[in-house]
Design a protein around this motif. Sequence first.
Motif, PDB file in Angstrom:
ATOM      1  N   ASP A  49       0.926  -1.327   0.059  1.00  0.00           N
ATOM      2  CA  ASP A  49       0.001  -0.330  -0.089  1.00  0.00           C
ATOM      3  C   ASP A  49       0.944   1.148  -0.026  1.00  0.00           C
ATOM      4  OD1 ASP A  49      -1.723   2.123   0.575  1.00  0.00           O
ATOM      5  OD2 ASP A  49      -2.978   1.298   2.382  1.00  0.00           O
ATOM      6  N   GLU A  51       0.262   3.947   0.675  1.00  0.00           N
ATOM      7  CA  GLU A  51       0.081   4.897   1.774  1.00  0.00           C
ATOM      8  C   GLU A  51       0.894   4.840   3.101  1.00  0.00           C
ATOM      9  OE1 GLU A  51      -3.977   6.812   2.234  1.00  0.00           O
ATOM     10  OE2 GLU A  51      -4.453   4.963   1.580  1.00  0.00           O
ATOM     11  N   SER A  52       1.560   3.610   2.917  1.00  0.00           N
ATOM     12  CA  SER A  52       2.463   3.038   4.083  1.00  0.00           C
ATOM     13  C   SER A  52       3.853   3.126   3.841  1.00  0.00           C
ATOM     14  CB  SER A  52       1.793   1.713   4.501  1.00  0.00           C
ATOM     15  OG  SER A  52       3.030   1.018   5.272  1.00  0.00           O
ATOM     16  N   GLU A  53       4.571   3.922   4.369  1.00  0.00           N
ATOM     17  CA  GLU A  53       5.710   4.137   4.091  1.00  0.00           C
ATOM     18  C   GLU A  53       6.741   2.965   4.578  1.00  0.00           C
ATOM     19  OE1 GLU A  53       8.208   7.567   5.438  1.00  0.00           O
ATOM     20  OE2 GLU A  53       9.906   6.298   5.934  1.00  0.00           O
ATOM     21  N   GLU A  86      -8.800  13.648   0.615  1.00  0.00           N
ATOM     22  CA  GLU A  86      -7.720  13.143   1.381  1.00  0.00           C
ATOM     23  C   GLU A  86      -6.774  12.208   0.872  1.00  0.00           C
ATOM     24  OE1 GLU A  86     -10.016  13.897   4.790  1.00  0.00           O
ATOM     25  OE2 GLU A  86      -8.730  15.433   5.455  1.00  0.00           O
ATOM     26  N   LYS A  87      -7.580  10.725   0.552  1.00  0.00           N
ATOM     27  CA  LYS A  87      -7.202   9.554   0.190  1.00  0.00           C
ATOM     28  C   LYS A  87      -6.292   9.947  -1.325  1.00  0.00           C
ATOM     29  CE  LYS A  87      -8.161   4.709   0.543  1.00  0.00           C
ATOM     30  NZ  LYS A  87      -7.331   4.341   1.817  1.00  0.00           N
ATOM     31  N   SER A  90      -3.085  11.399  -0.613  1.00  0.00           N
ATOM     32  CA  SER A  90      -2.188  10.556  -0.036  1.00  0.00           C
ATOM     33  C   SER A  90      -1.712   9.397  -0.874  1.00  0.00           C
ATOM     34  CB  SER A  90      -2.867   9.860   1.035  1.00  0.00           C
ATOM     35  OG  SER A  90      -2.112   8.995   1.865  1.00  0.00           O
ATOM     36  N   ILE A  91      -2.648   9.022  -1.883  1.00  0.00           N
ATOM     37  CA  ILE A  91      -2.097   7.922  -2.604  1.00  0.00           C
ATOM     38  C   ILE A  91      -1.286   8.756  -4.139  1.00  0.00           C
ATOM     39  CG2 ILE A  91      -2.921   6.152  -4.552  1.00  0.00           C
ATOM     40  CD1 ILE A  91      -5.001   5.460  -2.207  1.00  0.00           C
ATOM     41  N   GLY A  95       2.044   9.382  -2.380  1.00  0.00           N
ATOM     42  CA  GLY A  95       2.448   7.639  -2.486  1.00  0.00           C
ATOM     43  C   GLY A  95       3.996   8.153  -3.533  1.00  0.00           C
ATOM     44  N   ARG A  98       6.547   9.511  -1.104  1.00  0.00           N
ATOM     45  CA  ARG A  98       6.974   8.331  -0.200  1.00  0.00           C
ATOM     46  C   ARG A  98       7.986   7.397  -0.968  1.00  0.00           C
ATOM     47  NH1 ARG A  98       1.596   7.807   1.062  1.00  0.00           N
ATOM     48  NH2 ARG A  98       1.113   9.055   2.912  1.00  0.00           N
ATOM     49  N   SER A 139      -3.577  16.614  -7.110  1.00  0.00           N
ATOM     50  CA  SER A 139      -2.509  15.408  -7.014  1.00  0.00           C
ATOM     51  C   SER A 139      -1.905  15.273  -8.283  1.00  0.00           C
ATOM     52  CB  SER A 139      -3.590  14.289  -6.592  1.00  0.00           C
ATOM     53  OG  SER A 139      -4.052  13.458  -7.860  1.00  0.00           O
TER      54      SER A 139
END
Length: 249
Positions: A49, A51-53, A86-87, A90-91, A95, A98, A139
């Motif tokens: 994912d 969204e997760s470092e 927000e997602k 974030s993605i 993303g 990240r 984005s």
Amino acid sequence: SLKFSLYGTCLHFLLTVALLDINEAAAERPLQALEQQFGAEKTIFLKCDVESEEQIRAAFKKTVETFGGIDILCNNAGILNETSWEKTISINLMGVIRGTYVALEQMNRLSGGRGGVIVNTASMAGIGPFLSCPSYTASKFGVVGFTRAMAAASEASGYGVRFNAVCPGFVQTDLMTNIPVRLGQFSNLTAAAHQLVDVMGMVAVSDVAAAALELLTDNTKNGEALLVLQSGNMYMQFPSFNPTQNKPL
Ligand SMILES: NC(=O)c1ccc[n+]([C@@H]2O[C@H](COP(=O)([O-])OP(=O)(O)OC[C@H]3O[C@@H](n4cnc5c(N)ncnc54)[C@H](O)[C@@H]3O)[C@@H](O)[C@H]2O)c1
Ligand SMILES: *[C@@H]1O[C@H](CO)[C@@H](O)[C@H](O)[C@H]1NC(C)=O
Ligand SMILES: *[C@@H]1O[C@H](CO)[C@@H](O)[C@H](O)[C@H]1NC(C)=O
């Protein structure tokens, strides 16, 4: 890692590929195609994912352990959902940032890496605004800006990494289904969105792939945003700022 040779007009890659996706089923077909053409030992799938470092870090670590390094990164994961704005940021944007920063720990020549190239998937919506999806537009403008700034930083500091953005027009993928639902509060602009599709036409996935490949293989390209339309491709012209001059160049 990547090696390639030219056979006539056909680019033949002898490469190793790690496919990362949050959805294992989505990776099945491309994974099988790569395995068939290049052999099962050349490809791995890693559930991740963006969204997760932590998950990105684990997937890149596994890639380095399996294939010995990372020369190329394609930040391609993205969603279109104006309700989850927000997602979306974030993605689609965070993303990319990240993924880039974690990959640079491996790739940056200043930290012992061997350099390489990063291609980020922006969009035509990263060049001009789509009235029906402001968050998606934000984005993708962000992806273009981040890519151009990183390209300039890399050149100024000597990372040995090139950064480019591929900016496709409309492509028939899952992302283009259920448009009114995806537009959320802007769903009553669906007709305007469809009008834009009618005017611009659809781009083939293979044309987007060819554009990305051009950005990956042409080592003169850094900080480019390549617009991919049915009517042809176009390198965008933007102003940039020189630290020594207080005006756009
Ligand atoms: N389809 C178009 O018209 C179009 C046009 C321009 C740009 N793009 C961009 O192209 C990229 C690919 O989109 P697509 O059209 O192939 O859509 P798609 O929905 O078919 O593919 C997107 C993929 O991203 C994955 N993904 C979503 N969230 C994720 C997360 N948090 N972590 C990891 N993976 C995640 C999905 O599982 C899916 O496999 C996106 O960045 C999209 O914005 C698409
Ligand atoms: C968009 O996000 C909303 C809110 O999180 C969710 O309920 C909906 O299922 C999402 N739509 C799509 C097409 O993913
Ligand atoms: C969309 O809805 C808003 C208010 O809900 C309205 O002002 C606007 O005219 C509508 N636009 C279209 C194209 O229907």
